[in-house]
Structures are given as C-alpha cells and as structure tokens.
Design an enzyme around this catalytic site. Structure first.
Site, PDB file in Angstrom:
ATOM      1  N   SER A 238      -3.157  -9.939   2.363  1.00 21.03           N
ATOM      2  CA  SER A 238      -2.221 -10.744   2.011  1.00 21.03           C
ATOM      3  C   SER A 238      -2.843 -12.085   1.098  1.00 21.03           C
ATOM      4  O   SER A 238      -3.523 -11.912   0.358  1.00 21.03           O
ATOM      5  CB  SER A 238      -1.077 -11.092   3.024  1.00 21.03           C
ATOM      6  OG  SER A 238      -0.116 -11.698   2.426  1.00 21.03           O
ATOM      7  N   ASP A 364       6.198  -2.697  -1.358  1.00 17.60           N
ATOM      8  CA  ASP A 364       5.715  -4.082  -0.586  1.00 17.60           C
ATOM      9  C   ASP A 364       7.060  -4.900  -0.840  1.00 17.60           C
ATOM     10  O   ASP A 364       7.293  -5.173  -1.815  1.00 17.60           O
ATOM     11  CB  ASP A 364       4.478  -4.704  -1.207  1.00 17.60           C
ATOM     12  CG  ASP A 364       4.037  -5.792  -0.251  1.00 17.60           C
ATOM     13  OD1 ASP A 364       4.636  -6.556   0.114  1.00 17.60           O
ATOM     14  OD2 ASP A 364       2.682  -5.920  -0.099  1.00 17.60           O
ATOM     15  N   HIS A 393       4.541  -4.120   3.640  1.00 18.61           N
ATOM     16  CA  HIS A 393       3.540  -5.331   3.436  1.00 18.61           C
ATOM     17  C   HIS A 393       2.522  -5.137   4.544  1.00 18.61           C
ATOM     18  O   HIS A 393       2.780  -5.773   5.713  1.00 18.61           O
ATOM     19  CB  HIS A 393       3.998  -6.359   3.370  1.00 18.61           C
ATOM     20  CG  HIS A 393       3.181  -7.635   3.174  1.00 18.61           C
ATOM     21  ND1 HIS A 393       2.446  -7.808   1.921  1.00 18.61           N
ATOM     22  CD2 HIS A 393       2.907  -8.954   3.744  1.00 18.61           C
ATOM     23  CE1 HIS A 393       1.762  -8.919   1.901  1.00 18.61           C
ATOM     24  NE2 HIS A 393       2.068  -9.523   3.092  1.00 18.61           N
TER      25      HIS A 393
END
Ligand SMILES: *[C@@H]1O[C@H](CO)[C@@H](O)[C@H](O)[C@H]1NC(C)=O
Ligand SMILES: *[C@@H]1O[C@H](CO)[C@@H](O)[C@H](O)[C@H]1NC(C)=O
Ligand SMILES: *[C@@H]1O[C@H](CO)[C@@H](O)[C@H](O)[C@H]1NC(C)=O
Length: 466
Positions: A238, A364, A393
């Site tokens: 991320s 995502d 995600h």
C-alpha cells in the site's frame, strides 16, 4: 374484430387503475416481501461487487493473472517466466468473494499466523525513531534472545525488509502473513515500522508521508552495513509500496537490494483522491482511513499540534482534509494536490534499476486500478506488473479456510527464482554513504512487550568509513 375488443372491456364502470389495485391487493403480503428481499439481494450483490456467480460459472477455477512487461525484459525471461504462481490463476476464498468482504476481513480478522518479533530501535539523523521488528524464527529462538545472534550466525542468509501500509505496523495481519512465510523460508525478516507506529513515540519534528523516502533509505543502508554479505530484498505494501518504489526510482542503480515487490501501491495519489470521493462505498473507506489517521495524530498530539493545524486535524472528515491540514504541511507542499502529485510513485517507475515485481488487483477498492502506470511498467525492463481481477486491497485470501494469501506465495516464488538467477549476481558493489545516525536509542519509550536489542550500529558502519 369489434367483438374481440368489446369482450375485454371492463364489465363495470370501474377504471382500469382501480382494477389493477384490486388485483394487487389480492397478492399475499409474503410474496411482496419475497420480491423485496430478491431486489435487496441483487442490489447488495452489485453494491458489494460480489463475484460468486462468476466464480461458480467458471467452475471455481479463478481468473488468470495478467502480466505486463517489456517484451525484451531479462527479468521476465530469466525469472518471472519460471514463476508458476504468476502464470496461474487466482481464486478468492468462496465466502470472501467480494473486494469489500476481503478488505474488511483482512483489516479486522485476517487469520494472522503467530509471529514473534524482537525490536531494534533505530535513530535517524534528525533524531527520529524507527522501530525495526525482526522476526524470531522458531528454531533460532534461543539464539535470537541472546542478542540477535541468529542473524550473525549466517551472514549470507537473505534479509527481507517489509514496509507496511498507512497506519499499519508489524502487528497487521497481512504483514504477519508475509513475515511468517519469509521466515519459514529461512530468511531474516525485518519490519520497518513508520515513525510513530508500532508503539514508539515521535522523537523529532518529522513525520512519515507517502513522499518521505529518507527513512527507508537509511534503514536499508543500515541493514546493508550490518550484513554486507546478505542479499537484501524489500516488500512494500500500500503506501509502503509507494514509498519503496519512489525510493527505488530516486536512487536508481545506487540501492543495495537484489529485488523488490510493490503490493497494491496507490501509484497516483491524485487519481486515488478523486476516486475516493466518487462513490458511497469509497467514501466509507475514506472515513475509516481518516479515523485511523486521526488516531495516529492523537497519539502524537504534543508534537503534531505544534507543527500542524491541530484544529483542522480534529475536524478532518476525509483523508484529503487530513492531508491538507497536516501531511501537506509536513511534506512542505503549497497545496494538497501539489503533495499528491509529488508523492505519486508512478512518476518514479522509469528510474527503477533493480528487479521489481508489482502486484495490484483490478477491484482494489482503495488504490484504484485507474492509477496503475501500465505504460511506464511496459517501458522499464526491470519491472513486471502482475494484475488480478479480484483480490481487494491487500487480502488476496485463497482456500476454503482463508489461511493463505496469494500475493505472499507469488512474492515468495519470485524472490526464490530471483535468488538463483544470474540477475541477482549482477548487482554492482554499491558504495554506501556513512551513517552517523544508526544508534541504538535510549528513551523512555514503552518497550515492555519487546526485547531490547542493543547493538552498536556505529561500529559496523564506521568500519567502512573511507
Ligand atoms: C511466540 O511466542 C509464544 C509465547 O511466548 C510462544 O508460545 C510461541 O512458540 C512463539 N512462536 C514462535 C514462532 O517463536
Ligand atoms: C521496451 O523498452 C524499450 C526501451 O527500453 C522501448 O523502446 C520499447 O518501446 C518497450 N516496449 C514496449 C512494448 O513498450
Ligand atoms: C529496555 O531498555 C530500557 C532502557 O534502555 C529499559 O528501561 C527496559 O526495562 C528494557 N526492557 C527490557 C525488556 O529489557
């Protein structure tokens, strides 16, 4: 003809609408409820982007992984072409067949394996503190407790450095999945927590942002100094992936690592910001992330209230609000959009000079696939981009029990193939700057749950002083 039309005329003077109403009243209430339920299920199915029927009608085989790379990429031909996971398919856990169910599950449950860490506190040149959490391997437990000897026993043992996502730390489920797998492989694993996370205080006026690569640079250089023989690998997830790719792009050939992986990177914060404000569900994620950021801010109120707009922080209702009153100020940018443009790692993909595997899921719900830099990845021969249709995600759970994470397997196989390929031997000897900063830290930080590792970081690096 006339007769026919006459025959369907209402027998009385009632209007057709009244008749319709009477007919409607004849239908039992339970049928209406059933109908409403069906409509609600169809709505929910679409709203939550559930793909159970798709999985069902494809016989639970999953969808193929798409690889994007330059056709003359040595990385693809020498390494990735041998990776079976990346050439296979990804099928999500059947009861988590939605990016939202997956993402919520990894955040609140996550099925993490048991991973024990030993903590090393690392002080940066500006006086900041970073908690480096080293995984204690089950077999090496005894030696590790006796002062990090486990690592020194085998200096050539690969080291994996993990950079977690926004407000995540070494205790996050997905970090543990990765750390566990890599440790199981016999690697030494270090989680480089962001400043102020993992239970340490902020000890300088610097905070981490998505653009701040100095911390990961000094951590990697410090570890390289300590274990110059060990092959280094890095995995960012991320926001951590954004920071890692930006660092790799900024430093080009001058990084001491053999290979890296960027998982679910936001790539372009400007696009992600616009995406975040578009749909109802994204606005929910926005709220959750904002409250995470505000919790982080509250932990470090004494410092943050001095150097940012504290009232604004408390009133922030979206990540953009928070970034406008705090992150942008900390990153020294005039506007929040300037900050988003500057921190976006898509701008740095071209500069990456070490093998990099990027993994993103097209569904995502946080780091939208709209931001994926397809063309930049195709242009750079050191980059292979793997995209899956589903995964959410970071979760990418698979199997009936959701105990396995697909990207962890993919990264594991990629690093293993990379280690035994000629590419990993091409690394030039990198001359590292001397770090005067790598000191063990002495503060009143609460380290109760962790072991203290006192190690003279200075001696390691000063021996390399020219
Ligand atoms: C982690 O720590 C717990 C409790 O101290 C212990 O029971 C467990 O065996 C440890 N696991 C590993 C992998 O070291
Ligand atoms: C592959 O990379 C070269 C330069 O490194 C570039 O000229 C070429 O267009 C790239 N191929 C594709 C398909 O983008
Ligand atoms: C770690 O070190 C700090 C100070 O250096 C000390 O106060 C603390 O008790 C130590 N913790 C453990 C578990 O040894």
């Amino acid at each position: 003809m006339m007769d026919y039309f006459n025959s369907i005329e209402p027998p009385t003077n009632e209007s057709p609408y009244e008749l319709l109403l009477r007919a409607a009243l004849l239908i039992p209430l339970s049928h209406y409820l059933l109908g409403l339920c069906l409509i609600f299920i169809v709505f929910l199915y679409n709203f939550l982007e559930i793909h159970f029927l798709q999985d069902f009608f494809t016989g639970f085989k999953g969808q193929p992984v798409t690889l994007t790379f330059n056709s003359s990429s040595k990385l693809y031909h020498d390494v990735v072409s041998k990776c079976r996971v990346l050439h296979g398919r990804y099928l999500s856990t059947p009861w988590l067949c939605s990016p939202h169910l997956q993402t919520v599950f990894v955040h609140y449950f996550g099925n993490p394996p048991v991973v024990n860490y030993t903590r090393q506190l690392f002080t940066t040149s500006d006086g900041g503190t970073i908690a480096l959490d080293w995984v204690i391997n089950a077999e090496d437990k005894q030696t590790a407790i006796q002062g990090n000897d486990a690592m020194q026993h085998n200096d050539r043992c690969p080291i994996i450095i993990i950079v977690p996502g926004l407000t995540s730390a070494s205790d996050s489920a997905y970090v543990k999945h990765l750390a566990f797998k890599m440790a199981e492989r016999g690697c030494n694993v270090a989680v480089s927590n962001h400043r102020g996370l993992g239970g340490v205080s902020v000890t300088s006026d610097r905070f981490y942002t998505a653009a701040w690569t100095d911390d990961i640079r000094s951590v990697i250089e410090h570890i390289h100094c300590q274990y110059p023989e060990a092959p280094l690998f890095a995995v960012g997830t991320s926001v951590g992936a954004n920071i890692l790719v930006k660092y790799l792009g900024e430093d080009g050939h001058n990084v001491p690592i053999i290979g890296a992986a960027a998982i679910c990177s936001p790539w372009d914060s400007l696009i992600c910001d616009r995406f975040f404000r578009r749909r109802l569900l994204q606005r929910c994620y926005n709220k959750v992330l904002t409250s995470g950021l505000k919790d982080y801010a509250n932990l470090h109120k004494d410092v943050l209230s001095r150097i940012s707009n504290w009232e604004g922080v408390q009133e922030a209702r979206s990540c953009r609000d928070f970034d406008d009153v705090a992150t942008r100020v900390l990153a020294n940018c005039e506007t929040v959009d300037t900050y988003y443009r500057q921190c976006s790692s898509a701008n740095y993909v071209g500069g990456v000079m070490v093998p990099l595997l990027c993994i993103s899921s097209l569904d995502d719900p946080i780091c939208t696939s709209e931001a994926i830099p397809w063309d930049e990845c195709r242009l750079n021969k050191n980059v292979v981009l793997a995209t899956t249709q589903h995964g959410g995600h970071l979760p990418f759970f698979e199997g009936l029990t959701a105990k396995s994470v697909w990207w962890v397997r993919a990264v594991d196989e990629f690093f293993t193939a990379l280690k035994s390929s000629p590419l990993s031997h091409q690394r030039k000897e990198v001359q590292m700057p001397v770090l005067s900063s790598a000191n063990p830290q002495e503060t009143s930080i609460d380290k109760a749950a962790f072991l203290n590792v006192t190690k003279d970081g200075n001696s390691c690096c000063s021996s390399r002083t020219p």
